[in-house]
Scaffold this active site. Structure first.
Site, PDB file in Angstrom:
ATOM      1  CB  SER A 179      27.735  38.250  33.088  1.00  0.00           C
ATOM      2  OG  SER A 179      27.666  38.908  31.459  1.00  0.00           O
ATOM      3  CG  ASP A 246      50.384  24.768  31.290  1.00  0.00           C
ATOM      4  OD1 ASP A 246      50.544  24.979  32.232  1.00  0.00           O
ATOM      5  OD2 ASP A 246      49.958  23.396  30.824  1.00  0.00           O
ATOM      6  CG  ASP A 249      53.022  27.882  36.561  1.00  0.00           C
ATOM      7  OD1 ASP A 249      52.637  27.937  35.887  1.00  0.00           O
ATOM      8  OD2 ASP A 249      51.592  28.184  36.719  1.00  0.00           O
ATOM      9  CG  ASP A 393      34.857  36.143  30.388  1.00  0.00           C
ATOM     10  OD1 ASP A 393      33.836  36.012  29.731  1.00  0.00           O
ATOM     11  OD2 ASP A 393      34.589  36.957  31.022  1.00  0.00           O
ATOM     12  CG  HIS A 431      30.933  35.169  30.940  1.00  0.00           C
ATOM     13  ND1 HIS A 431      31.408  35.879  30.979  1.00  0.00           N
ATOM     14  CD2 HIS A 431      29.539  35.162  30.517  1.00  0.00           C
ATOM     15  CE1 HIS A 431      30.425  36.826  31.390  1.00  0.00           C
ATOM     16  NE2 HIS A 431      29.541  36.357  30.819  1.00  0.00           N
TER      17      HIS A 431
END
Length: 520
Positions: A179, A246, A249, A393, A431
């Site tokens: 951060s 979602d 993949d 994040d 985060h």
């Protein structure tokens, strides 16, 4: 004293570890270092009590050195260096700060000490809660301390204290932070390239002046009662985003694995009739599109990138808040402009966003931003840099770190850049840690289930000390099991960007062995 040091050095040669007597610690109080006052040097073993924290138990014996740095008459930087009494691994680890700093990161220091590091930390030049910037008003030297000076001076003094205590310099020096600490990490690589041999920079707020200026646009968008998105609608937004992306993949696991491939259109959420919990009004859809797309100035030039889709419920704290002025992001923006850029009566709702961007960059970019992509001096020093960022994040856009990495490649050349910098993007991580996906990846001591030797920090150590980063790096999601004990519930390989983890088509989707990192 000299005899003690020679004896300790001889013992180290014989045993392979550096063993020292606690009596050496008290002598650190008498060190004379430029612009520095050593306030305390005490031997600690087992238990340590710190203000505002529960007593820490089970600490290895160490020498705790605490002091003040005063590079200017208005500077007051608290710093500490913790030195293992025995079994020192020969390395220095520098720690950083979060938010507007204001306190030493004792939990990370304690964790690094237990791993054998001599470790240093500072409060970046002031003592305050992490969202408080009132200390900066009328104190330009404190802003410089926070921006770039404190970490550098902390590092210099830590090295001098290590030399005095052990009678030898550290073999290697590392920095590990996230951060604002990621911003500090890049500041070290750019301004003080010889301070550290290896730097682990997570979710860096390196474009500070642009990041917080973009928050003005966000606060104005969310401050419009028609466009504000109540937090109780975030669940419906997340469901729609996951429904769209979602399973791209091949694994439906509540994680958007590659946001670059996600083509989620918020228009699918448009209310067909009255406003309900599971739909958005047209003004709310426009707000949502802006949050994904990022912010642009009046000329349409990009100011700051947006958020990735798939974990919108994670926006509650940072983006949405209980009202348009209550989010953590709003608090940072408000305090930044009131105490660093404009004046204490500043208001986002009446500000000219374009003018604020220009003012922010003019007044603060030179002190706070660490955006220089020319890392040639750091590379020449032999330094290695690993960047990482969670795709989910909500505090700092992950696209900013991708952009900086690409700028380094363009500036340095992709071949040269590959020799000293890597980027890892973590699907499902919020985060610095946490989120729906695996987020324990070796940063600040959070070990993956495979063991710390498979984490991102160990990869950095291997790169610095052996010339090659680890080929296999992993991330782990920990959660309470049926018995209430924390255990690993999901592991995934962490792929070096631009690689993306791909399911092999067979095997348990919660196990890393079922995935690979193919070339894009």
């Amino acid at each position: 004293m000299a005899r003690l040091r020679y004896a300790a050095a001889a013992l180290a040669v014989m045993t392979g570890s550096m063993g020292l007597h606690a009596a050496d610690c008290a002598a650190m109080k008498d060190l004379k270092l430029e612009g520095t006052t050593i306030r305390m040097a005490e031997a600690v073993s087992g238990r340590l009590e710190l203000p505002g924290r529960a007593p820490q138990e089970g600490l290895p014996a160490f020498c705790r050195v605490a002091g003040l740095l005063r590079p200017t008459s208005d500077s007051k930087i608290h710093f500490e260096v913790w030195l293992p009494e025995k079994d020192w691994n020969g390395r220095l680890l520098g720690t950083g700060n979060g938010g507007f700093a204001g306190q030493i990161d004792y939990p990370q220091i304690e964790g690094a000490l237990k791993r054998g590091f001599a470790v240093a930390g500072s409060d970046a030049g002031h003592q305050a809660e992490g969202t408080d910037a009132s200390w900066a008003f009328g104190h330009p030297e404190k802003v410089k301390d926070f921006g770039w000076r404190a970490v550098h001076l902390m590092t210099e003094r830590a090295k001098q204290i290590i030399q005095a205590y052990y009678g030898k310099a550290q073999d290697k020096a590392y920095f590990d932070a996230c951060s604002d600490g990621g911003r500090e990490a890049l500041m070290e690589a750019q301004r003080f390239p010889e301070d550290y041999d290896g730097i682990l920079a997570g979710a860096p707020a390196n474009a500070w002046s642009s990041l917080l200026a973009a928050g003005v646009w966000a606060m104005q968008k969310l401050g419009d009662p028609k466009g504000y998105i109540p937090d109780w609608k975030l669940g419906a937004i997340q469901k729609a985003a996951l429904d769209a992306c979602d399973a791209q993949d091949g694994v439906k696991d509540g994680i958007v694995n590659d946001p670059a491939q996600c083509k989620f259109d918020p228009a699918v959420l448009l209310c067909k009739g009255e406003d309900e919990l599971d739909c958005l009004t047209q003004p709310q859809i426009e707000t949502l599109k802006t949050l994904y797309a990022g912010f642009h100035d009046a000329q349409g030039k990009a100011v700051w990138p947006g958020y990735a889709p798939g974990d919108e419920t994670g926006w509650r704290e940072w983006v949405i808040g209980q009202d348009s002025e209550a989010s953590l992001g709003a608090r940072f923006v408000r305090n930044y402009f009131r105490y660093m850029v404009a004046d204490p009566k500043w208001s986002a709702q009446t500000a000219d966003a374009d003018a604020m961007l220009k003012l922010s960059r003019t007044k603060m970019a030179s002190e706070l931003d660490s955006t220089n992509p020319d890392l040639s001096e750091f590379a020449a020093h032999g330094g290695k840099l690993i960047l990482y960022h969670g795709w989910d994040d909500a505090a700092i856009s992950p696209w900013n770190t991708v952009a900086y990495y690409k700028q380094v490649q363009q500036t340095m050349g992709s071949t040269k850049a590959a020799g000293f910098v890597r980027l890892y993007m973590a699907p499902g991580m919020e985060h610095c840690n946490g989120g729906p996906g695996p987020s324990a990846l070796g940063q600040f001591g959070l070990s993956p289930a495979q063991g710390p030797q498979y984490g991102i920090f160990d990869s950095l150590e291997s790169w610095v000390e052996k010339g090659t980063p680890l080929e296999d790096v992993f991330a782990t999601k920990y959660a309470p099991g049926p018995d209430g004990k924390i255990k690993p519930v999901m592991t995934r390989p962490l792929c070096a960007y631009p690689k993306v983890a791909k399911y092999k088509g067979t095997g348990d989707t919660n196990e890393a062995d079922s995935f690979e990192c193919p070339q894009p």
